[in-house]
Design a protein around this motif. Structure first.
Motif, PDB file in Angstrom:
ATOM      1  N   ARG A   1       0.844  -1.207   0.000  1.00  0.00           N
ATOM      2  CA  ARG A   1       0.000   0.000   0.000  1.00  0.00           C
ATOM      3  C   ARG A   1       0.875   1.252   0.000  1.00  0.00           C
ATOM      4  NH1 ARG A   1      -5.295  -0.446   2.155  1.00  0.00           N
ATOM      5  NH2 ARG A   1      -5.633  -2.511   2.995  1.00  0.00           N
ATOM      6  N   ALA A   2       1.898   1.230   0.841  1.00  0.00           N
ATOM      7  CA  ALA A   2       2.753   2.417   0.959  1.00  0.00           C
ATOM      8  C   ALA A   2       3.570   2.629  -0.317  1.00  0.00           C
ATOM      9  CB  ALA A   2       3.674   2.278   2.164  1.00  0.00           C
ATOM     10  N   PHE A   3       4.178   1.532  -0.852  1.00  0.00           N
ATOM     11  CA  PHE A   3       5.048   1.676  -2.030  1.00  0.00           C
ATOM     12  C   PHE A   3       4.254   2.045  -3.277  1.00  0.00           C
ATOM     13  CE2 PHE A   3       8.210  -1.160   0.176  1.00  0.00           C
ATOM     14  CZ  PHE A   3       9.212  -0.217   0.216  1.00  0.00           C
ATOM     15  N   VAL A   4       3.098   1.455  -3.450  1.00  0.00           N
ATOM     16  CA  VAL A   4       2.367   1.650  -4.699  1.00  0.00           C
ATOM     17  C   VAL A   4       1.404   2.834  -4.609  1.00  0.00           C
ATOM     18  CG1 VAL A   4       0.784   0.571  -6.358  1.00  0.00           C
ATOM     19  CG2 VAL A   4       2.663  -0.751  -5.368  1.00  0.00           C
ATOM     20  N   PHE A   5       0.724   2.976  -3.477  1.00  0.00           N
ATOM     21  CA  PHE A   5      -0.303   4.018  -3.407  1.00  0.00           C
ATOM     22  C   PHE A   5       0.096   5.197  -2.528  1.00  0.00           C
ATOM     23  CE2 PHE A   5      -2.497  -0.042  -4.014  1.00  0.00           C
ATOM     24  CZ  PHE A   5      -3.271   0.229  -5.126  1.00  0.00           C
ATOM     25  N   ASP A   6       1.072   4.988  -1.644  1.00  0.00           N
ATOM     26  CA  ASP A   6       1.437   6.030  -0.694  1.00  0.00           C
ATOM     27  C   ASP A   6       0.206   6.440   0.132  1.00  0.00           C
ATOM     28  OD1 ASP A   6       3.206   7.601   0.577  1.00  0.00           O
ATOM     29  OD2 ASP A   6       3.433   9.109  -0.999  1.00  0.00           O
ATOM     30  N   LEU A   7      -0.598   5.443   0.504  1.00  0.00           N
ATOM     31  CA  LEU A   7      -1.818   5.725   1.267  1.00  0.00           C
ATOM     32  C   LEU A   7      -1.792   4.976   2.590  1.00  0.00           C
ATOM     33  CD1 LEU A   7      -4.554   5.341  -1.521  1.00  0.00           C
ATOM     34  CD2 LEU A   7      -3.915   7.448  -0.334  1.00  0.00           C
ATOM     35  N   PRO A   8      -2.404   5.544   3.628  1.00  0.00           N
ATOM     36  CA  PRO A   8      -2.451   4.842   4.912  1.00  0.00           C
ATOM     37  C   PRO A   8      -3.382   3.637   4.837  1.00  0.00           C
ATOM     38  CG  PRO A   8      -3.732   6.872   5.005  1.00  0.00           C
ATOM     39  CD  PRO A   8      -3.090   6.841   3.661  1.00  0.00           C
ATOM     40  N   SER A   9      -3.191   2.679   5.767  1.00  0.00           N
ATOM     41  CA  SER A   9      -4.053   1.503   5.725  1.00  0.00           C
ATOM     42  C   SER A   9      -5.495   1.927   6.001  1.00  0.00           C
ATOM     43  CB  SER A   9      -3.584   0.441   6.712  1.00  0.00           C
ATOM     44  OG  SER A   9      -3.687   0.928   7.998  1.00  0.00           O
ATOM     45  N   GLY A  10      -6.424   1.279   5.329  1.00  0.00           N
ATOM     46  CA  GLY A  10      -7.835   1.620   5.503  1.00  0.00           C
ATOM     47  C   GLY A  10      -8.349   2.555   4.423  1.00  0.00           C
ATOM     48  N   ALA A  11      -7.429   3.281   3.744  1.00  0.00           N
ATOM     49  CA  ALA A  11      -7.891   4.224   2.713  1.00  0.00           C
ATOM     50  C   ALA A  11      -8.408   3.446   1.499  1.00  0.00           C
ATOM     51  CB  ALA A  11      -6.731   5.131   2.295  1.00  0.00           C
ATOM     52  N   GLU A  12      -9.372   4.013   0.805  1.00  0.00           N
ATOM     53  CA  GLU A  12      -9.923   3.421  -0.422  1.00  0.00           C
ATOM     54  C   GLU A  12      -8.820   3.381  -1.488  1.00  0.00           C
ATOM     55  OE1 GLU A  12     -12.946   2.138  -3.146  1.00  0.00           O
ATOM     56  OE2 GLU A  12     -13.112   2.409  -0.973  1.00  0.00           O
ATOM     57  N   LEU A  13      -8.618   2.215  -2.118  1.00  0.00           N
ATOM     58  CA  LEU A  13      -7.533   2.103  -3.097  1.00  0.00           C
ATOM     59  C   LEU A  13      -8.048   2.380  -4.511  1.00  0.00           C
ATOM     60  CD1 LEU A  13      -5.750  -1.128  -1.776  1.00  0.00           C
ATOM     61  CD2 LEU A  13      -5.228   1.258  -1.257  1.00  0.00           C
ATOM     62  N   PRO A  14      -7.359   3.258  -5.251  1.00  0.00           N
ATOM     63  CA  PRO A  14      -7.777   3.500  -6.634  1.00  0.00           C
ATOM     64  C   PRO A  14      -7.397   2.314  -7.534  1.00  0.00           C
ATOM     65  CG  PRO A  14      -5.802   4.763  -6.139  1.00  0.00           C
ATOM     66  CD  PRO A  14      -6.186   4.065  -4.870  1.00  0.00           C
ATOM     67  N   ARG A  15      -8.055   2.183  -8.710  1.00  0.00           N
ATOM     68  CA  ARG A  15      -7.748   1.075  -9.633  1.00  0.00           C
ATOM     69  C   ARG A  15      -7.403   1.664 -11.006  1.00  0.00           C
ATOM     70  NH1 ARG A  15     -11.172  -1.309  -5.877  1.00  0.00           N
ATOM     71  NH2 ARG A  15     -11.080  -3.578  -5.654  1.00  0.00           N
ATOM     72  N   ARG A  16      -6.406   2.549 -11.034  1.00  0.00           N
ATOM     73  CA  ARG A  16      -6.101   3.253 -12.288  1.00  0.00           C
ATOM     74  C   ARG A  16      -5.222   2.441 -13.230  1.00  0.00           C
ATOM     75  NH1 ARG A  16      -4.256   8.038  -8.384  1.00  0.00           N
ATOM     76  NH2 ARG A  16      -3.097   6.174  -7.732  1.00  0.00           N
ATOM     77  N   THR A  17      -4.428   1.502 -12.701  1.00  0.00           N
ATOM     78  CA  THR A  17      -3.536   0.694 -13.550  1.00  0.00           C
ATOM     79  C   THR A  17      -3.784  -0.774 -13.226  1.00  0.00           C
ATOM     80  OG1 THR A  17      -1.739   0.529 -11.949  1.00  0.00           O
ATOM     81  CG2 THR A  17      -1.724   2.488 -13.351  1.00  0.00           C
ATOM     82  N   ARG A  18      -3.201  -1.652 -14.056  1.00  0.00           N
ATOM     83  CA  ARG A  18      -3.404  -3.087 -13.814  1.00  0.00           C
ATOM     84  C   ARG A  18      -2.858  -3.507 -12.450  1.00  0.00           C
ATOM     85  NH1 ARG A  18      -2.290  -5.838 -19.674  1.00  0.00           N
ATOM     86  NH2 ARG A  18      -1.085  -3.962 -20.045  1.00  0.00           N
ATOM     87  N   LEU A  19      -1.727  -2.906 -12.050  1.00  0.00           N
ATOM     88  CA  LEU A  19      -1.163  -3.274 -10.741  1.00  0.00           C
ATOM     89  C   LEU A  19      -2.083  -2.799  -9.612  1.00  0.00           C
ATOM     90  CD1 LEU A  19       1.246  -4.482  -9.142  1.00  0.00           C
ATOM     91  CD2 LEU A  19       2.163  -2.160  -9.030  1.00  0.00           C
ATOM     92  N   GLU A  20      -2.538  -1.571  -9.727  1.00  0.00           N
ATOM     93  CA  GLU A  20      -3.425  -1.054  -8.674  1.00  0.00           C
ATOM     94  C   GLU A  20      -4.686  -1.912  -8.566  1.00  0.00           C
ATOM     95  OE1 GLU A  20      -2.204   3.678  -8.674  1.00  0.00           O
ATOM     96  OE2 GLU A  20      -4.134   3.087  -9.490  1.00  0.00           O
ATOM     97  N   ALA A  21      -5.273  -2.266  -9.712  1.00  0.00           N
ATOM     98  CA  ALA A  21      -6.480  -3.091  -9.690  1.00  0.00           C
ATOM     99  C   ALA A  21      -6.174  -4.452  -9.068  1.00  0.00           C
ATOM    100  CB  ALA A  21      -7.024  -3.249 -11.108  1.00  0.00           C
ATOM    101  N   ALA A  22      -5.013  -5.013  -9.424  1.00  0.00           N
ATOM    102  CA  ALA A  22      -4.624  -6.329  -8.894  1.00  0.00           C
ATOM    103  C   ALA A  22      -4.499  -6.271  -7.374  1.00  0.00           C
ATOM    104  CB  ALA A  22      -3.281  -6.754  -9.503  1.00  0.00           C
ATOM    105  N   ILE A  23      -3.813  -5.260  -6.896  1.00  0.00           N
ATOM    106  CA  ILE A  23      -3.586  -5.153  -5.444  1.00  0.00           C
ATOM    107  C   ILE A  23      -4.917  -4.983  -4.714  1.00  0.00           C
ATOM    108  CG2 ILE A  23      -2.574  -3.697  -3.643  1.00  0.00           C
ATOM    109  CD1 ILE A  23      -0.329  -3.093  -5.716  1.00  0.00           C
ATOM    110  N   ALA A  24      -5.744  -4.076  -5.241  1.00  0.00           N
ATOM    111  CA  ALA A  24      -7.014  -3.784  -4.580  1.00  0.00           C
ATOM    112  C   ALA A  24      -7.933  -5.006  -4.611  1.00  0.00           C
ATOM    113  CB  ALA A  24      -7.672  -2.584  -5.251  1.00  0.00           C
TER     114      ALA A  24
END
Ligand SMILES: CC(C)(COP(=O)(O)OP(=O)(O)OC[C@H]1O[C@@H](n2cnc3c(N)ncnc32)[C@H](O)[C@@H]1OP(=O)(O)O)[C@@H](O)C(=O)NCCC(=O)NCCS
Length: 251
Positions: free
Chosen positions: A210-233
């Motif tokens: 979460r920190a490396f890819v989104f730079d977001l704190p835990s619990g935050a809504e994850l965006p799905r803008r790229t294939r990696l982001e969608a995969a992680i979320a």
């Protein structure tokens, strides 16, 4: 201080904030003494409080000229010193805060950036090993990785001739084999993964990814803008976990 910040690439707005909040003089003196003691060692003795404000950055910048002299004494090219230290500037945020433990490697003279990748001198059971790290700037192209990996052994043989580095390892979420369920075969991440022979020892990496890819704190809504982001979320939404995996390669 401003010249040093400029050299490592601290953004202008952060520079002003850093100069406006110097740390406690005694704390700074103690941290600087610790960093001097650690220079040349493969371990760090300096410990930082979680909320240490600008103290780590001031301490690192204070010893920077000594670390550069230490590099120069080993004939490390100035461009490599600069590329190595530039990560410090790029990571300053929130009025002069950096993740201090990470930069201990740069400032004890163990980590060097050679092109796309960073290599940290380390040892296990007496065997000198290079710990590979992947800075998050730009794509991880196979050509850039080839060049970095090819440069590693000659670089360390020339500048650290007492240590013979024959193998490197990497511990990262980038080596999690589950990524192959989501990313295309020819993605840079999977091509990087295939260079390594992985170990079965794994640790959970949900918060780090979460920190490396989104730079977001835990619990935050994850965006799905790229294939990696969608995969992680998607993976996390299904209640599954990501892992840090260790992989090895010969140099
Ligand atoms: C490692 C890194 C450079 C790879 O980026 P890359 O070369 O673009 O990787 P790939 O070609 O495999 O990308 C595959 C897909 O994932 C996406 N992707 C890769 N890294 C991404 C990131 N950090 N954030 C969002 N999306 C990312 C790509 O955009 C691509 O999706 P798309 O086809 O929908 O555009 C990148 O992930 C990164 O900067 N990571 C942060 C640093 C890090 O985590 N280091 C390791 C610490 S242990």
């Amino acid at each position: 201080m401003r010249d040093l910040m400029q050299w490592v690439g601290v953004p202008e707005a952060e520079q002003t904030a850093v100069l406006a909040s110097p740390p406690d003089e005694h704390e700074l003196a103690a941290a600087v003494a610790g960093l001097r003691r650690d220079l040349g060692s493969l371990d760090s003795s300096v410990t930082w409080r979680a909320a240490s404000g600008t103290l780590p950055l001031y301490a690192y910048l204070t010893v920077l000229p000594e670390v550069l002299a230490w590099h120069a004494a080993r004939r490390v090219p100035r461009a490599i010193s600069h590329a190595t230290m530039h990560q410090l500037g790029s990571r300053v945020r929130d009025g002069g805060v950096v993740r201090p433990y990470w930069f201990s490697r740069h400032f004890r003279g163990s980590l060097y950036r050679l092109g796309r990748l960073q290599f940290d001198r380390t040892a296990r059971h007496g065997e000198p090993l290079l710990d590979v790290h992947i800075p998050g700037d730009g794509h991880l192209t196979p050509e850039a990785c080839d060049d970095s990996l090819a440069a590693a052994r000659p670089f360390f043989a020339e500048h650290f001739p007492a240590e013979e580095y024959k193998r490197a390892y990497c511990t990262s979420w980038l080596l999690d084999p589950q990524l192959a369920d989501y990313l295309p075969e020819d993605s840079n991440i999977l091509r990087f993964q295939r260079r390594f022979t992985t170990e079965s020892v794994i640790t959970q990496a949900d918060d780090d990814i979460r920190a490396f890819v989104f730079d977001l704190p835990s619990g935050a809504e994850l965006p799905r803008r790229t294939r990696l982001e969608a995969a992680i979320a998607d993976h996390l939404a299904e209640g599954k976990h990501w892992h840090h995996v260790t992989g090895w390669l010969p140099l």
